[in-house]
Design a protein around this motif. Structure first.
Motif, PDB file in Angstrom:
ATOM      1  N   SER A  20      25.284  27.582 -22.498  1.00 22.65           N
ATOM      2  CA  SER A  20      25.780  28.513 -21.502  1.00 22.65           C
ATOM      3  C   SER A  20      27.280  28.531 -21.768  1.00 22.65           C
ATOM      4  O   SER A  20      27.963  29.845 -21.563  1.00 22.65           O
ATOM      5  CB  SER A  20      25.349  27.964 -20.065  1.00 22.65           C
ATOM      6  N   THR A  21      28.086  27.305 -21.967  1.00 22.91           N
ATOM      7  CA  THR A  21      29.624  27.636 -21.977  1.00 22.91           C
ATOM      8  C   THR A  21      29.861  28.471 -23.203  1.00 22.91           C
ATOM      9  O   THR A  21      30.757  29.276 -23.159  1.00 22.91           O
ATOM     10  CB  THR A  21      30.133  26.148 -22.231  1.00 22.91           C
ATOM     11  N   ARG A  60      29.315  32.235 -22.329  1.00 23.36           N
ATOM     12  CA  ARG A  60      30.568  32.794 -21.373  1.00 23.36           C
ATOM     13  C   ARG A  60      31.751  33.144 -22.012  1.00 23.36           C
ATOM     14  O   ARG A  60      32.336  33.944 -22.013  1.00 23.36           O
ATOM     15  CB  ARG A  60      30.696  31.694 -20.249  1.00 23.36           C
ATOM     16  N   SER A  81      31.251  36.246 -24.225  1.00 25.33           N
ATOM     17  CA  SER A  81      31.036  37.447 -23.360  1.00 25.33           C
ATOM     18  C   SER A  81      32.403  37.880 -22.595  1.00 25.33           C
ATOM     19  O   SER A  81      32.418  38.940 -22.028  1.00 25.33           O
ATOM     20  CB  SER A  81      29.967  37.228 -22.292  1.00 25.33           C
ATOM     21  N   SER A 105      33.931  35.928 -20.554  1.00 30.18           N
ATOM     22  CA  SER A 105      34.087  35.141 -19.226  1.00 30.18           C
ATOM     23  C   SER A 105      34.829  34.008 -19.092  1.00 30.18           C
ATOM     24  O   SER A 105      35.636  33.695 -18.112  1.00 30.18           O
ATOM     25  CB  SER A 105      32.648  34.778 -18.814  1.00 30.18           C
ATOM     26  N   LEU A 106      35.218  33.385 -20.231  1.00 30.08           N
ATOM     27  CA  LEU A 106      35.692  32.069 -20.429  1.00 30.08           C
ATOM     28  C   LEU A 106      36.437  31.850 -22.036  1.00 30.08           C
ATOM     29  O   LEU A 106      35.723  31.868 -23.045  1.00 30.08           O
ATOM     30  CB  LEU A 106      34.613  30.796 -20.531  1.00 30.08           C
ATOM     31  N   TYR A 137      26.876  40.842 -18.826  1.00 33.02           N
ATOM     32  CA  TYR A 137      26.410  39.604 -18.775  1.00 33.02           C
ATOM     33  C   TYR A 137      25.561  39.048 -17.760  1.00 33.02           C
ATOM     34  O   TYR A 137      26.056  39.483 -16.502  1.00 33.02           O
ATOM     35  CB  TYR A 137      27.654  38.420 -18.601  1.00 33.02           C
ATOM     36  N   PRO A 160      23.677  36.596 -15.585  1.00 39.27           N
ATOM     37  CA  PRO A 160      23.677  35.051 -15.391  1.00 39.27           C
ATOM     38  C   PRO A 160      22.326  34.315 -15.133  1.00 39.27           C
ATOM     39  O   PRO A 160      21.284  35.146 -15.230  1.00 39.27           O
ATOM     40  CB  PRO A 160      24.427  34.591 -14.086  1.00 39.27           C
ATOM     41  N   ASP A 189      21.763  34.645 -19.893  1.00 38.35           N
ATOM     42  CA  ASP A 189      21.436  33.188 -19.736  1.00 38.35           C
ATOM     43  C   ASP A 189      20.480  32.578 -19.239  1.00 38.35           C
ATOM     44  O   ASP A 189      19.991  33.034 -18.014  1.00 38.35           O
ATOM     45  CB  ASP A 189      22.742  32.481 -19.035  1.00 38.35           C
TER      46      ASP A 189
END
Length: 341
Positions: free
Chosen positions: A109-110, A113, A116, A118-119, A146, A148, A228
Motif C-alpha cells: 500500500s505504501t 501511494r 500514485s 500521494s506520498l 487513486y 483506497p 488498494d
C-alpha cells in the motif's frame, strides 16, 4: 475553458492559460502568462494531454490523454527513519494492468501511494512519460486516480446522487450542470451500473459498491488508476467481477495498478510486482515468468517460498532481473513550428 492556443506567422504558436483551476502545463512546467510552443512539446490541463506536432507544414495537437506509462527506477520509501520499500524498479506501459502482491508487511500500500503521487518517495526516480511525477508545479497528478481500500461513499445516497455529489466537488465551478450530469451518466454506463443508478449504495452488493468506488475516480477520466485492495472482503464471484472490470478499463487505454491478496484472477493481468517482507522487490514480470523464476507450479507456491527463511530477495532479483525498456518514446528535440504560407 482551460487554455487558448494561437497561431501567427510572425510570432509562431503560443499558449495562454485562461484562469483554469488546476493550471496549464507545457512539458511539466506551469504556464505563467503566454508561452511559446515548439514541435514535440506536451501540453496538459485538467486530465487532457496533447502533443504538439508538425505534419506536412500543418500544426496539430495530437490527443495523448490516455497514453501514460509509468517508469520507476530504484524507488525507495522511508517513514520516520523506517524503510518501508527498499528499492523498486518497474516499467508499466499504457494500457497494461499490473497486480501488486506480497505478504503483510511488504509495503504494498505504501508503494502504491508513492506511485500514485500521494506520498513522495525517499529515493529513486519516478516518471510518467519522461516527466518527473513529483516535480514542482507538475500537473501529472491531476491525471491519476487513486481508490483506497476503504469505501469513500455516502451509503444513504443513490448511485446517481453519490456520483453527482462527487462531480460537484471535483469539477471546476465553470463546468455546466448538464456537462456534469452527462459525465455521471457516462461513467455509470461504463461500469455497468445503469440498472442500479437509483439504488441506495447501502443496498448494493459488495462488488457493485466497489464499482461505484471506481466510478468516483473515473469521473475526471484519469489515465493512470491505482487501487488498494479493491477485492478485499469479496467472495470469489465478486472478486472475479471486479478484476475483469479493471481489465476492461485497461483495454480502453488506461494504465491500471491494483494491490491484491487474491490469486484467483491474476490471469487478466499483464504484469505482477511481487514484494517480500521488508519492502524487498522479489519479482516483476508476467504471471508465467513468475512461475519460471520461482521454480513453482502455482502462484500460491510463490507465497510459500517468500515465507521460507530469511533470503535476500532484493539482491537475488537485482542479479537476475532483465533490463526494463523505458516506456516513453524517445525525446523529440523542440524546434520552432513552421507554417504554410
Amino acid at each position: 475553458r482551460h487554455a487558448e492556443v494561437s497561431f501567427d506567422h510572425t510570432t509562431g504558436a503560443r499558449i495562454v492559460d485562461l484562469g483554469s483551476r488546476g493550471g496549464t502545463y507545457v512539458d511539466g512546467h506551469r504556464v505563467s502568462g503566454s508561452t511559446q510552443l515548439y514541435s514535440g512539446q506536451t501540453i496538459s490541463f485538467g486530465t487532457s494531454r496533447f502533443t504538439v506536432v508538425e505534419q506536412e507544414g500543418e500544426i496539430r495537437l495530437v490527443d495523448a490523454s490516455e497514453q501514460l506509462g509509468l517508469n520507476a527506477a530504484s524507488v525507495q520509501v522511508s517513514i520516520d527513519d523506517t524503510t518501508i520499500v527498499q528499492s523498486v524498479t518497474l516499467v508499466v506501459k499504457p494500457g497494461e494492468m499490473v497486480a501488486v502482491l506480497g505478504p503483510s508487511g511488504s509495503g504494498k500500500s505504501t508503494l502504491v501511494r508513492a506511485l500514485s503521487g500521494s506520498l513522495a518517495p525517499s529515493g529513486g526516480e519516478l516518471t510518467v512519460n519522461d516527466e518527473p511525477l513529483y516535480a514542482a508545479g507538475s500537473g501529472l497528478r491531476q491525471q491519476i486516480g487513486y481508490v483506497p481500500q476503504d469505501d469513500i461513499l455516502h451509503h444513504s445516497l443513490t448511485v446517481e446522487a453519490a456520483l453527482a455529489y462527487a462531480a460537484d466537488l471535483r469539477f471546476p465551478d465553470s463546468t455546466p450542470f448538464e456537462d456534469r450530469q452527462q459525465r455521471v451518466t457516462s461513467v455509470i454506463a461504463e461500469l455497468g451500473l445503469s440498472d442500479h443508478d437509483q439504488t441506495r449504495i447501502e443496498d448494493l452488493s459488495g462488488g457493485q459498491r466497489k464499482r461505484v468506488n471506481v466510478a468516483t475516480e473515473l469521473l475526471t477520466a484519469p489515465s493512470l488508476l491505482f487501487l488498494d485492495e479493491p477485492t478485499s472482503g469479496l467472495d470469489p464471484g465478486y472478486e472475479k467481477e471486479v478484476m475483469y472490470l479493471l481489465r476492461q478499463l485497461a483495454d480502453t487505454g488506461r494504465t491500471i495498478a491494483v494491490v491484491t491478496h487474491s490469486l484467483q484472477s491474476l490471469d487478466v493481468c499483464d504484469k505482477l510486482l511481487i514484494l517480500a517482507r521488508g519492502g524487498q522487490q522479489a519479482f516483476f514480470g508476467s504471471p508465467a515468468d513468475a512461475l519460471t523464476y520461482f521454480g513453482v507450479s502455482s502462484l500460491a507456491d510463490v507465497f510459500i517460498e517468500l515465507e521460507r527463511g530469511q533470503r535476500n530477495w532484493q539482491g537475488e532479483w537485482e542479479q537476475a532481473a532483465p533490463v526494463q525498456p523505458a516506456v516513453a518514446t524517445a525525446a523529440v528535440k523542440p524546434r520552432p513550428l513552421a507554417f504554410r504560407s
